[in-house]
Design an enzyme around this catalytic site. Sequence first.
Site: not given
Length: 297
Positions: A152-153
């Site tokens: 997850v960015k």
Amino acid sequence: MPLTQSELSVAIDGELRTGRDAALSVWDHGFLYGDGCFEGLRLFDGRFFRFADHLARLQRSLRILGIAHEVDVQATYDVVCRVVAANELTDAHVRIIVTRGQGTPGIDPRVCPSPSVVVMAYPMPPLLGTDPVDLVVSSVRRKAPGSVDAQVKSLNYLDSVLAKQQANAAGAHDAVMLDDAHCVSEATGANLFVVRDGVLRTPTTRSALPGITRRTVLELAEAAGRRTDVVDLTVGDLYTADECFLTGSGAGIVPVGSVDGRRLPASRPVTEWVTGAYGAATRGSELTVPADGTHRF
């Protein structure tokens, strides 16, 4: 003369606004809780680099976070092209942000009926420059995989901010972050490679973002017959590396000059090859910003 931040156009939920008029609600959970994710991609000489790969990673982030937004590649491309054209850019960093959306106070995601989508495009030279950088090993640990998945960015970069503060205090350019197993994860906003005996080694993505530039370097090396290894690295591996460099869409390819004050060799033949190969790959990108107003992905 380049446009100022207040003059640059931004798209919010598909509507173009100038920077001075662009705003999200203070009740947006992206603002209140960092609840959201983003992608940062590059436009080189009017050509997007690995546009579809960035959108695929954005979709994975959204699914992990449970944000109900399906990324429409063509529609997103249209909006990005409109923003880039409005800002008259041929070289830019493009940021696509998706938040949980506006809701009432409290972290329950069910109070947010629809996400907010922001698209920005702006001039940005390589974040860390092109000269060799000095790194320090931070005491701040990457939370993944015990917390938010490293895929997850996310909008929450506080661990990176704290590590960057330590680097600033030490007079270094950036910090290396370790995971809970005391293995190397990444820098505060870039992946990391070391070279020993001609082999390019990079940490696993157990606690590091699976970077698009990182993937590109691995693919270029393997296509050229160069050996690569995705493996756990220790701080000692950094100290004894023949070469070390950072990779990222915002940073590009950045040679490392020292780690914790230990100077690395000044000769960097592999890093120089990677820099040249990556530059050639970005110039060969096929997806362009159309000049005739038609946006077909």
